[in-house]
Enzyme design. Structure first.
Site, PDB file in Angstrom:
ATOM      1  N   LYS A  57      -4.786 -10.655  -6.731  1.00  0.00           N
ATOM      2  CA  LYS A  57      -6.086 -10.925  -6.105  1.00  0.00           C
ATOM      3  C   LYS A  57      -7.148  -9.986  -6.681  1.00  0.00           C
ATOM      4  O   LYS A  57      -6.823  -8.877  -7.131  1.00  0.00           O
ATOM      5  CB  LYS A  57      -5.985 -10.794  -4.574  1.00  0.00           C
ATOM      6  CG  LYS A  57      -6.069  -9.405  -4.032  1.00  0.00           C
ATOM      7  CD  LYS A  57      -6.347  -9.397  -2.525  1.00  0.00           C
ATOM      8  CE  LYS A  57      -6.451  -7.948  -2.069  1.00  0.00           C
ATOM      9  NZ  LYS A  57      -6.776  -7.757  -0.679  1.00  0.00           N
ATOM     10  N   LYS A  74       0.821  -1.220   0.000  1.00  0.00           N
ATOM     11  CA  LYS A  74       0.000   0.000   0.000  1.00  0.00           C
ATOM     12  C   LYS A  74       0.841   1.251   0.000  1.00  0.00           C
ATOM     13  O   LYS A  74       0.416   2.285  -0.516  1.00  0.00           O
ATOM     14  CB  LYS A  74      -0.972  -0.017   1.191  1.00  0.00           C
ATOM     15  CG  LYS A  74      -2.124  -0.980   0.990  1.00  0.00           C
ATOM     16  CD  LYS A  74      -3.288  -0.684   1.901  1.00  0.00           C
ATOM     17  CE  LYS A  74      -4.446  -1.641   1.632  1.00  0.00           C
ATOM     18  NZ  LYS A  74      -5.512  -1.547   2.616  1.00  0.00           N
ATOM     19  N   LYS A 127     -11.482  -4.645  -4.883  1.00  0.00           N
ATOM     20  CA  LYS A 127     -12.504  -3.648  -5.182  1.00  0.00           C
ATOM     21  C   LYS A 127     -11.894  -2.291  -5.516  1.00  0.00           C
ATOM     22  O   LYS A 127     -12.565  -1.413  -6.049  1.00  0.00           O
ATOM     23  CB  LYS A 127     -13.529  -3.538  -4.045  1.00  0.00           C
ATOM     24  CG  LYS A 127     -12.974  -3.341  -2.637  1.00  0.00           C
ATOM     25  CD  LYS A 127     -14.111  -3.445  -1.630  1.00  0.00           C
ATOM     26  CE  LYS A 127     -13.730  -3.309  -0.190  1.00  0.00           C
ATOM     27  NZ  LYS A 127     -13.125  -4.284   0.585  1.00  0.00           N
TER      28      LYS A 127
HETATM   29  P1  TYM Z   1     -11.044  -6.120   3.291  1.00  0.00           P
HETATM   30  O1  TYM Z   1     -12.121  -5.121   3.499  1.00  0.00           O
HETATM   31  O2  TYM Z   1      -9.986  -5.820   2.314  1.00  0.00           O
HETATM   32  O3  TYM Z   1     -11.671  -7.506   2.859  1.00  0.00           O
HETATM   33  C1  TYM Z   1     -12.701  -8.149   3.612  1.00  0.00           C
HETATM   34  C2  TYM Z   1     -12.480  -9.648   3.591  1.00  0.00           C
HETATM   35  O4  TYM Z   1     -12.475 -10.130   2.247  1.00  0.00           O
HETATM   36  C3  TYM Z   1     -11.313 -10.935   2.034  1.00  0.00           C
HETATM   37  N1  TYM Z   1     -10.887 -10.761   0.633  1.00  0.00           N
HETATM   38  C4  TYM Z   1     -10.731 -11.784  -0.237  1.00  0.00           C
HETATM   39  N2  TYM Z   1     -10.878 -13.103  -0.102  1.00  0.00           N
HETATM   40  C5  TYM Z   1     -10.643 -13.879  -1.206  1.00  0.00           C
HETATM   41  N3  TYM Z   1     -10.263 -13.380  -2.401  1.00  0.00           N
HETATM   42  C6  TYM Z   1     -10.107 -12.059  -2.585  1.00  0.00           C
HETATM   43  N4  TYM Z   1      -9.749 -11.579  -3.773  1.00  0.00           N
HETATM   44  C7  TYM Z   1     -10.327 -11.177  -1.467  1.00  0.00           C
HETATM   45  N5  TYM Z   1     -10.262  -9.825  -1.287  1.00  0.00           N
HETATM   46  C8  TYM Z   1     -10.602  -9.607  -0.001  1.00  0.00           C
HETATM   47  C9  TYM Z   1     -10.276 -10.384   3.009  1.00  0.00           C
HETATM   48  O5  TYM Z   1      -9.302 -11.343   3.301  1.00  0.00           O
HETATM   49  C10 TYM Z   1     -11.127 -10.055   4.206  1.00  0.00           C
HETATM   50  O6  TYM Z   1     -11.320 -11.195   5.007  1.00  0.00           O
HETATM   51  N6  TYM Z   1      -8.146  -5.450   7.239  1.00  0.00           N
HETATM   52  C11 TYM Z   1      -9.361  -6.100   6.796  1.00  0.00           C
HETATM   53  C12 TYM Z   1     -10.598  -5.666   7.547  1.00  0.00           C
HETATM   54  C13 TYM Z   1     -10.489  -5.835   9.028  1.00  0.00           C
HETATM   55  C14 TYM Z   1     -10.536  -7.067   9.735  1.00  0.00           C
HETATM   56  C15 TYM Z   1     -10.470  -6.709  11.107  1.00  0.00           C
HETATM   57  C16 TYM Z   1     -10.623  -8.395   9.333  1.00  0.00           C
HETATM   58  C17 TYM Z   1     -10.414  -4.839   9.935  1.00  0.00           C
HETATM   59  N7  TYM Z   1     -10.400  -5.371  11.201  1.00  0.00           N
HETATM   60  C18 TYM Z   1     -10.501  -7.713  12.094  1.00  0.00           C
HETATM   61  C19 TYM Z   1     -10.652  -9.375  10.317  1.00  0.00           C
HETATM   62  C20 TYM Z   1     -10.589  -9.017  11.682  1.00  0.00           C
HETATM   63  C21 TYM Z   1      -9.549  -5.735   5.336  1.00  0.00           C
HETATM   64  O7  TYM Z   1      -9.065  -4.763   4.850  1.00  0.00           O
HETATM   65  O8  TYM Z   1     -10.404  -6.535   4.681  1.00  0.00           O
END
Ligand code: TYM
Length: 335
Positions: A199, A117, A202
């Site tokens: 990956k 990032k 969004k």
């Molecule tokens: P975020 O918002 O990027 O994504 C949410 C969840 O979706 C999963 N994910 C994917 N899984 C499979 N293939 C993909 N292409 C893909 N893109 C995203 C992510 O692994 C995630 O589980 N930091 C986290 C949000 C967060 C969080 C937490 C998660 C904040 N606090 C505490 C767990 C526990 C994030 O940015 O996810």
């Protein structure tokens, strides 16, 4: 699950940055739903994490509402599970500050997502971006989560959460539950439709590379049809040599429940055109009920805000109890 045992606790969050993709859906949200049926679960919209990247205020507000409505549309608040917005529960920021002081600069510097990032947002490498995983640790540890359902990209953040929890427990005794990541066997890494080595994200600038949960049926089929495959013209699962086709097979399998072998047989004598059409149609069917429910909920802003307020109160009660325990252990004066 054994009825005598207390239910396991689960927590996970998603950032309200753009509409979730099929990757978020299969990598996380679908597992959230399954785990929420068996466990005591809390799910949150991680809006504090989202400001590590600059957000437009009007758009940001809309996206938080939309993401929350989506979590309701998925039925995640059933069975007494909590669905809340992170910024409505101030204990998250408070515990994050404390945990910052129990986290080493060196270990944060190794986080691959921070490195990625910082390159992507080179004009805004803020301290929040650096300590982002500590806020994640606070989210998880406040609710004493046993399991955290996430996609593969969050695995390293879960490891650091475990390290922080173990370090704190080592100093003060058993304060935190040390959580385990739950990474589904299928769909934990859905890749970009245009570059299957990356990956699906969004925030990708090429909108053809991802399918958003709210894409219209014709858009979904069209994007699937333009997905990058290979020149072999054979539907076969081979992630290394055929990443595009393997990704589409994974998506199809997640939608229909069919095994890779069954998919290979189904499309044995067919070309990629037929295959992509079928994958597109399967995704449309998978998302249809979610989209319909989401549309219904989005019309009622008052209802969304009421649910946010009720859930924030419940989440706060749990979070406050943990925070108080942590502060007492450290030696803060309780009043
Ligand atoms: P975020 O918002 O990027 O994504 C949410 C969840 O979706 C999963 N994910 C994917 N899984 C499979 N293939 C993909 N292409 C893909 N893109 C995203 C992510 O692994 C995630 O589980 N930091 C986290 C949000 C967060 C969080 C937490 C998660 C904040 N606090 C505490 C767990 C526990 C994030 O940015 O996810």
């Amino acid at each position: 699950m054994d009825n005598q045992q207390p239910k396991k606790k689960v927590l996970s969050c998603i950032q309200p940055t753009g509409t979730p993709t099929l990757g978020n859906y299969f990598g996380a949200l679908k597992n959230w739903k399954l785990m929420g049926e068996e466990c005591d679960a809390a799910f949150a919209v991680a809006d504090l994490h989202a400001i590590t990247v600059r957000q437009d205020p009007k758009e940001f507000k809309k996206q938080i509402m939309q993401m929350y409505a989506l979590l309701l549309a998925l039925g995640l608040d059933e069975q007494n599970n909590i669905v809340f917005v992170q910024s409505h529960v101030p204990e998250h920021s408070q515990l994050a500050w404390i945990l910052n002081c129990y986290t080493q600069f060196g270990e944060m510097s190794r986080m691959t997502q921070f490195k990625d990032k910082s390159i992507k947002h080179a004009d805004n490498v803020n301290v929040g971006l650096f300590s982002y995983p500590v806020l994640m640790a606070a989210d998880i540890l406040l609710y004493k989560a046993d399991y955290v359902p996430v996609g593969v990209d969050q695995k390293q953040h879960l490891e650091i959460t475990r390290d922080i929890a173990e370090r704190f427990n080592g100093i003060y005794g058993n304060v935190f539950t040390v959580p385990e990541p739950y990474i589904g066997k299928k769909g934990a890494k859905i890749t970009s439709l245009q570059d299957p080595t990356k990956k699906m994200s969004k925030s990708d600038t090429n909108t053809k590379s991802f399918i958003s949960i709210l894409d219209k049926p014709e858009t979904i089929v069209k994007k699937m049809k333009s997905a990058v495959t290979d020149s072999e013209a054979c539907v076969r699962f081979d992630e290394e040599n055929k990443p595009g086709v393997s990704n589409l097979m994974t998506i199809y399998s997640c939608c229909t429940g069919a095994s890779f072998e069954e998919i290979e047989n189904e499309f044995a004598s067919k070309g990629y055109g037929d295959f992509k059409q079928k994958v597109g149609e399967a995704v449309v069917e998978e998302l249809r009920p979610v989209q319909q429910e989401m549309e219904r909920i989005m019309k009622d802003e008052k209802y969304i805000k009421e649910r946010m307020a009720q859930n924030a109160e419940i989440a706060s009660r749990i979070a406050h109890r943990t925070l108080e325990k942590v502060m007492k252990k450290i030696g803060y004066v309780q009043i």
